[in-house]
Design a protein around this motif. Structure first.
Motif, mmCIF file in Angstrom:
data_model
loop_
_atom_site.group_PDB
_atom_site.id
_atom_site.type_symbol
_atom_site.label_atom_id
_atom_site.label_comp_id
_atom_site.label_asym_id
_atom_site.label_seq_id
_atom_site.Cartn_x
_atom_site.Cartn_y
_atom_site.Cartn_z
ATOM 1 N N MET A 31 0.826 -1.192 0.000
ATOM 2 C CA MET A 31 0.000 0.000 0.000
ATOM 3 C C MET A 31 0.873 1.259 0.000
ATOM 4 S SD MET A 31 -3.067 0.895 -0.061
ATOM 5 C CE MET A 31 -4.214 2.138 0.348
ATOM 6 N N LYS A 32 1.950 1.239 0.735
ATOM 7 C CA LYS A 32 2.831 2.386 0.824
ATOM 8 C C LYS A 32 3.471 2.673 -0.544
ATOM 9 C CE LYS A 32 5.694 4.424 4.159
ATOM 10 N NZ LYS A 32 5.656 4.459 5.548
ATOM 11 N N ARG A 33 3.822 1.629 -1.272
ATOM 12 C CA ARG A 33 4.425 1.781 -2.591
ATOM 13 C C ARG A 33 3.441 2.453 -3.547
ATOM 14 N NH1 ARG A 33 7.193 -3.071 -5.923
ATOM 15 N NH2 ARG A 33 8.912 -1.785 -6.583
ATOM 16 N N TYR A 34 2.181 2.076 -3.498
ATOM 17 C CA TYR A 34 1.153 2.654 -4.348
ATOM 18 C C TYR A 34 0.984 4.137 -4.049
ATOM 19 C CZ TYR A 34 -3.431 3.800 -6.184
ATOM 20 O OH TYR A 34 -4.467 4.403 -6.831
ATOM 21 N N LYS A 35 0.991 4.489 -2.793
ATOM 22 C CA LYS A 35 0.814 5.875 -2.398
ATOM 23 C C LYS A 35 1.995 6.716 -2.892
ATOM 24 C CE LYS A 35 -0.174 8.803 1.538
ATOM 25 N NZ LYS A 35 -0.324 8.883 2.969
ATOM 26 N N HIS A 36 3.210 6.162 -2.812
ATOM 27 C CA HIS A 36 4.396 6.863 -3.271
ATOM 28 C C HIS A 36 4.311 7.123 -4.778
ATOM 29 C CE1 HIS A 36 8.520 8.181 -3.493
ATOM 30 N NE2 HIS A 36 8.763 7.271 -4.416
ATOM 31 N N ASN A 37 3.910 6.132 -5.560
ATOM 32 C CA ASN A 37 3.784 6.296 -7.006
ATOM 33 C C ASN A 37 2.701 7.318 -7.354
ATOM 34 O OD1 ASN A 37 5.819 4.524 -7.610
ATOM 35 N ND2 ASN A 37 4.456 2.769 -7.844
ATOM 36 N N ARG A 38 1.603 7.290 -6.626
ATOM 37 C CA ARG A 38 0.519 8.224 -6.884
ATOM 38 C C ARG A 38 0.981 9.653 -6.606
ATOM 39 N NH1 ARG A 38 -4.876 7.511 -3.555
ATOM 40 N NH2 ARG A 38 -3.277 7.630 -1.978
ATOM 41 N N GLU A 39 1.737 9.864 -5.543
ATOM 42 C CA GLU A 39 2.257 11.190 -5.233
ATOM 43 C C GLU A 39 3.256 11.655 -6.285
ATOM 44 O OE1 GLU A 39 3.844 10.775 -1.342
ATOM 45 O OE2 GLU A 39 1.872 10.831 -0.376
ATOM 46 N N ARG A 40 4.071 10.736 -6.759
ATOM 47 C CA ARG A 40 5.043 11.073 -7.794
ATOM 48 C C ARG A 40 4.340 11.465 -9.087
ATOM 49 N NH1 ARG A 40 9.575 6.855 -9.167
ATOM 50 N NH2 ARG A 40 10.087 7.340 -7.020
ATOM 51 N N ILE A 41 3.310 10.727 -9.457
ATOM 52 C CA ILE A 41 2.553 11.045 -10.669
ATOM 53 C C ILE A 41 1.853 12.390 -10.528
ATOM 54 C CG2 ILE A 41 0.551 10.355 -12.054
ATOM 55 C CD1 ILE A 41 1.409 7.437 -11.525
ATOM 56 N N LEU A 42 1.260 12.637 -9.362
ATOM 57 C CA LEU A 42 0.584 13.905 -9.134
ATOM 58 C C LEU A 42 1.557 15.081 -9.191
ATOM 59 C CD1 LEU A 42 -2.058 15.325 -8.454
ATOM 60 C CD2 LEU A 42 -1.507 15.005 -6.044
ATOM 61 N N SER A 43 2.719 14.936 -8.582
ATOM 62 C CA SER A 43 3.703 16.027 -8.618
ATOM 63 C C SER A 43 4.226 16.238 -10.038
ATOM 64 C CB SER A 43 4.848 15.756 -7.649
ATOM 65 O OG SER A 43 5.573 14.623 -8.045
ATOM 66 N N THR A 44 4.381 15.177 -10.814
ATOM 67 C CA THR A 44 4.813 15.310 -12.200
ATOM 68 C C THR A 44 3.765 16.048 -13.023
ATOM 69 O OG1 THR A 44 6.053 13.247 -12.024
ATOM 70 C CG2 THR A 44 5.581 14.039 -14.236
ATOM 71 N N ILE A 45 2.504 15.728 -12.821
ATOM 72 C CA ILE A 45 1.423 16.416 -13.532
ATOM 73 C C ILE A 45 1.401 17.892 -13.172
ATOM 74 C CG2 ILE A 45 -1.092 16.626 -13.688
ATOM 75 C CD1 ILE A 45 -1.207 13.555 -13.497
ATOM 76 N N ILE A 46 1.585 18.215 -11.910
ATOM 77 C CA ILE A 46 1.588 19.617 -11.482
ATOM 78 C C ILE A 46 2.762 20.361 -12.108
ATOM 79 C CG2 ILE A 46 1.933 21.141 -9.496
ATOM 80 C CD1 ILE A 46 0.274 19.109 -7.866
ATOM 81 N N VAL A 47 3.935 19.774 -12.098
ATOM 82 C CA VAL A 47 5.112 20.429 -12.672
ATOM 83 C C VAL A 47 4.911 20.661 -14.169
ATOM 84 C CG1 VAL A 47 7.544 20.071 -13.256
ATOM 85 C CG2 VAL A 47 6.747 19.678 -10.935
ATOM 86 N N PHE A 48 4.424 19.651 -14.890
ATOM 87 C CA PHE A 48 4.220 19.815 -16.322
ATOM 88 C C PHE A 48 3.102 20.795 -16.641
ATOM 89 C CE2 PHE A 48 6.677 15.857 -17.003
ATOM 90 C CZ PHE A 48 7.585 16.380 -17.892
ATOM 91 N N SER A 49 2.075 20.855 -15.810
ATOM 92 C CA SER A 49 0.983 21.792 -16.081
ATOM 93 C C SER A 49 1.421 23.232 -15.870
ATOM 94 C CB SER A 49 -0.229 21.475 -15.208
ATOM 95 O OG SER A 49 0.066 21.697 -13.854
ATOM 96 N N ILE A 50 2.464 23.450 -15.102
ATOM 97 C CA ILE A 50 2.995 24.798 -14.911
ATOM 98 C C ILE A 50 4.136 25.072 -15.894
ATOM 99 C CG2 ILE A 50 4.239 26.297 -13.301
ATOM 100 C CD1 ILE A 50 2.667 24.872 -11.059
ATOM 101 N N ALA A 51 5.042 24.121 -16.074
ATOM 102 C CA ALA A 51 6.228 24.345 -16.898
ATOM 103 C C ALA A 51 5.923 24.324 -18.397
ATOM 104 C CB ALA A 51 7.285 23.298 -16.576
ATOM 105 N N LEU A 52 4.995 23.501 -18.843
ATOM 106 C CA LEU A 52 4.702 23.419 -20.270
ATOM 107 C C LEU A 52 4.172 24.743 -20.823
ATOM 108 C CD1 LEU A 52 4.711 21.570 -22.723
ATOM 109 C CD2 LEU A 52 2.375 20.928 -22.147
#
Length: 169
Positions: free
Chosen positions: A1-22
Motif C-alpha cells: 500500500m505504501k508503494r502505491y501511495k508513493h507512485n501516486r504522489e510522484r505522478i501527481l507532482s509530475t502532472i503539477i510540474v508539467f501543467s505549470i512548466a509546459l
C-alpha cells in the motif's frame, strides 16, 4: 500500500510540474505575443515566491553542516526576492494592460526613434525610445535597421509593449 501511495504522489507532482512548466516553455516560443510575454513575467514572480518561501520554511535537514544549511536558506531568499523585484514592474504593468489588450485600446506614436537597442539573443526583447517613450519590442523587424525612418508604433499604455510597427513614408 505504501508503494502505491508513493507512485501516486510522484505522478501527481509530475502532472503539477508539467501543467505549470509546459505553458511557460510554450510562452517562450511565442514571445512576440503580449499574453505569452505577460505569462513569462507572472511565472518569474511565482518562481521568486517559491524560492523565497522555500528559503524561509524548508528545514533542509538533509544538509548536515549547519553553516551550509543557513547559507542555502539565505541564498534561496535572496534569489527569490531579486527575481520578484526584477519581474514585478513589468508584470504589474501587464496586469493593468490586460483590459486594453483585449479591448484593443492601444496608443500610437509617430516619429524618428531616438534610440533602438539591439535584439537580445536569449531574451528576444529590445528597447525602442520614440518621443521620450521607452517601448518594449519583441518582434524582429528589418525596418528597424535604418534608424532614420519615421515609424508609427502602436503599443499598450501601461507596459509600453509594442503591438505593431509601421514605417511611414
Amino acid at each position: 500500500m505504501k508503494r502505491y501511495k508513493h507512485n501516486r504522489e510522484r505522478i501527481l507532482s509530475t502532472i503539477i510540474v508539467f501543467s505549470i512548466a509546459l505553458p511557460f516553455f510554450l510562452a517562450n516560443m511565442f514571445f512576440g505575443f503580449f499574453p505569452a510575454w505577460f505569462y513569462t513575467r507572472l511565472f518569474g514572480i511565482a518562481f521568486g515566491i517559491v524560492f523565497t518561501v522555500s528559503g524561509l520554511f524548508l528545514s533542509l535537514r538533509q544538509i548536515g553542516n549547519k553553516f551550509k544549511r543557513v547559507w542555502c536558506r539565505v541564498l534561496f531568499v535572496v534569489v527569490g526576492v531579486v527575481v520578484i523585484i526584477l519581474m514585478y514592474p513589468e508584470a504589474s504593468a501587464g496586469v493593468l494592460d490586460l483590459k486594453a489588450y483585449y479591448l484593443k485600446d492601444y496608443k500610437t506614436t509617430t516619429g524618428v526613434p531616438d534610440y533602438i537597442g539591439s535584439m537580445g539573443k536569449k531574451m528576444r526583447q529590445q528597447t525602442i525610445e520614440l518621443n521620450n517613450i521607452e517601448l518594449i519590442n519583441t518582434k524582429s523587424d528589418s525596418s528597424l535597421h535604418d534608424r532614420t525612418k519615421v515609424l508609427e508604433i502602436t503599443y499598450l499604455p501601461h507596459s509600453k509593449f509594442v503591438i505593431n510597427i509601421k514605417v511611414v513614408e
